[in-house]
Design a protein around this motif. Sequence first.
Motif, mmCIF file in Angstrom:
data_model
loop_
_atom_site.group_PDB
_atom_site.id
_atom_site.type_symbol
_atom_site.label_atom_id
_atom_site.label_comp_id
_atom_site.label_asym_id
_atom_site.label_seq_id
_atom_site.Cartn_x
_atom_site.Cartn_y
_atom_site.Cartn_z
ATOM 1 N N PRO A 116 -4.159 84.099 15.680
ATOM 2 C CA PRO A 116 -2.790 84.371 15.229
ATOM 3 C C PRO A 116 -1.988 85.283 16.148
ATOM 4 C CG PRO A 116 -4.332 84.563 13.393
ATOM 5 C CD PRO A 116 -5.158 84.400 14.638
ATOM 6 N N ASP A 117 -2.660 86.282 16.729
ATOM 7 C CA ASP A 117 -1.926 87.270 17.514
ATOM 8 C C ASP A 117 -1.744 86.898 18.980
ATOM 9 O OD1 ASP A 117 -4.565 87.487 18.203
ATOM 10 O OD2 ASP A 117 -4.649 89.678 18.109
ATOM 11 N N ARG A 164 0.479 81.991 20.924
ATOM 12 C CA ARG A 164 1.728 81.660 21.608
ATOM 13 C C ARG A 164 1.654 82.016 23.088
ATOM 14 N NH1 ARG A 164 5.750 80.604 17.702
ATOM 15 N NH2 ARG A 164 5.169 81.288 15.591
ATOM 16 N N TRP A 188 -4.828 83.327 8.921
ATOM 17 C CA TRP A 188 -3.461 82.962 9.292
ATOM 18 C C TRP A 188 -2.576 82.933 8.044
ATOM 19 C CZ3 TRP A 188 -2.149 80.661 14.292
ATOM 20 C CH2 TRP A 188 -3.253 80.510 15.154
ATOM 21 N N ASN A 189 -1.308 83.332 8.189
ATOM 22 C CA ASN A 189 -0.383 83.055 7.097
ATOM 23 C C ASN A 189 0.091 81.610 7.217
ATOM 24 O OD1 ASN A 189 2.228 82.850 8.555
ATOM 25 N ND2 ASN A 189 1.984 85.056 8.915
ATOM 26 N N ASP A 212 2.952 80.039 7.430
ATOM 27 C CA ASP A 212 3.970 79.667 8.412
ATOM 28 C C ASP A 212 3.409 79.672 9.826
ATOM 29 O OD1 ASP A 212 5.847 79.367 6.415
ATOM 30 O OD2 ASP A 212 6.675 81.387 6.647
ATOM 31 N N GLU A 213 2.602 80.672 10.126
ATOM 32 C CA GLU A 213 2.081 80.791 11.492
ATOM 33 C C GLU A 213 1.094 79.678 11.819
ATOM 34 O OE1 GLU A 213 2.222 83.111 15.132
ATOM 35 O OE2 GLU A 213 3.424 83.100 13.305
ATOM 36 N N ASP A 251 3.062 76.524 12.398
ATOM 37 C CA ASP A 251 3.715 76.535 13.707
ATOM 38 C C ASP A 251 2.732 76.172 14.811
ATOM 39 O OD1 ASP A 251 6.112 77.242 12.584
ATOM 40 O OD2 ASP A 251 6.054 79.343 13.214
ATOM 41 N N ALA A 252 1.548 76.779 14.751
ATOM 42 C CA ALA A 252 0.535 76.509 15.777
ATOM 43 C C ALA A 252 0.080 75.057 15.721
ATOM 44 C CB ALA A 252 -0.651 77.452 15.594
ATOM 45 N N THR A 261 -1.695 72.279 5.822
ATOM 46 C CA THR A 261 -1.150 72.377 7.178
ATOM 47 C C THR A 261 -1.141 71.017 7.856
ATOM 48 O OG1 THR A 261 -1.911 74.671 7.389
ATOM 49 C CG2 THR A 261 -1.452 73.471 9.432
#
Length: 530
Positions: free
Chosen positions: A247-248, A251, A309-310, A312-313, A316-317, A344
Amino acid sequence: MATFFSGGTIWCGIGCVADSVRIDGEKIVEVNGAAQPGDNVVDLAGAFMAPAFMDGHAHPLFGGREAQGPLVNGLQTVAEMVAEVKRFADANPNTPWIIGGAYEAAAVNGGDFLATWLDEVVSDRPVVLQAVDHHTIWVNSKAIEIAGITVATVDPDGGTIARNPDGSARGTLREPSAMDLIMKHAPERTLEDDVAAIAWSSQRYLESGVTASVDAWVREGMAEAYMAADKSGALKIDMDLYLLAQPDSWRDNVNYFGQIREQVKALGPKSKLACKTIKIIGDGALSAGTAALLSPYLDDPTSKGLLIWNDDEILDAAVLFDSLGFQLHMHAIGDAAVRQSLDTIEKMVAVNPKWDRRPVITHAQLIDEADLPRFASLGVIANYQPLWTYLDPMNKELIAPRIGDERNNRQYQLKSMIKSGARMSYGSDWPVTSYIPLLALAVPTHRQSPDKWPAEGWSAHEAITIEESLSFYTAGVAYQGFNEKRFGEIAVGMQADLMILEQNPLAIAPHDVASIKIRTVYKSGVAVIG
């Protein structure tokens, strides 16, 4: 020279048995044919031939690394583990960090191991031991000191630090974000060390009949080691690299992941490497109380575990990596994590263009009744670890008290998954558990411990046949890896990755399957074992 095999049972795939097979070079060229002049004729003498095993979820580089440290795997008491750490420390006085595994977390009630136990034998340098679930580490006080973990240190998102009554760290840390508080200070491993670990792991695989695997936890530096091992010949089996997205950092790593994929592609057709999958860890482990549940843990009604993970994240991934043509391989153990993964994937499929994406949810230990049919409807592959489908000490001592018998007994719904029409594959999760398929092959059939307990089997209504399991270890993994036209069956045109077993696992008592000996293993038509 072509090689012709006959005189035994030749299992080609589920429901298909042949009288003979002929291979020439790397390929199978004939099934149920006749020997040709000049062929090397092999009489199977009643033995059993099948496609070689494949491992659809494992961490072989970690397995090789652990073999380079103290070997606490299989030890049943803290005293035995501490003694092995002392033996290794005494034999390696110049090793700056002592790192090994994998210890049995169920050896201690609640799974909290103390730093002071390790301090008794090593206090001058850090000691880090991985638990068998690989979501937990046990460390000594020097490791805690170097990491700067104090009473004031806050648990990182998605991770926990076990604490003494005064708030100081006890010596057990759970989940990657907490483990990284320690591990980011460890010396970087050399490329040479990791190439040696890969060579060791791939040789162990061949000896057990496995000619293709995946590494489902590839972080920075690991893909580079695999590429070096491939170029040098140290990598002896086909290997699919699953790049770990967190998660962190995911990106920031999008470009790096793309570069690694292209570098692997550039190795050419003789390479044993592939890289087309992103690994996402959705939750922790039931044994650690960190698997994400829909209802609270019984031993801590304030906790439903950890969703790493939340919503939304993770979406997105998933959407981004799927749009870039990466397959998703999602770790989900608790029923809440399984639901998040399915949700998801469902949303991702609705957003992105259609393609042959083959998403995977691995482990899938606890699935809510409403979610089980969604695997088939969404085209999700369920990747199971067959060696886990009995009531082992971790289930009895750590998991059942945390979640209760009703939920505990709903784990590993293999027969229900088959009935739902979902595709399935098998993996070992090595070094969490053994890499040897023959030790696991029949467990989903008898669902008992090695001493045949319980007598009726654990959740015996979910038992499946050994032939089904064999197909999940071969064709199932091949399909998962987009390799169904290359591996996993004995058919004309397939790569000649084959194994010959001394006995037919489909024709003997299930508990005897674990003791079957491997006679020969062929990799691309060449006998590499036997």
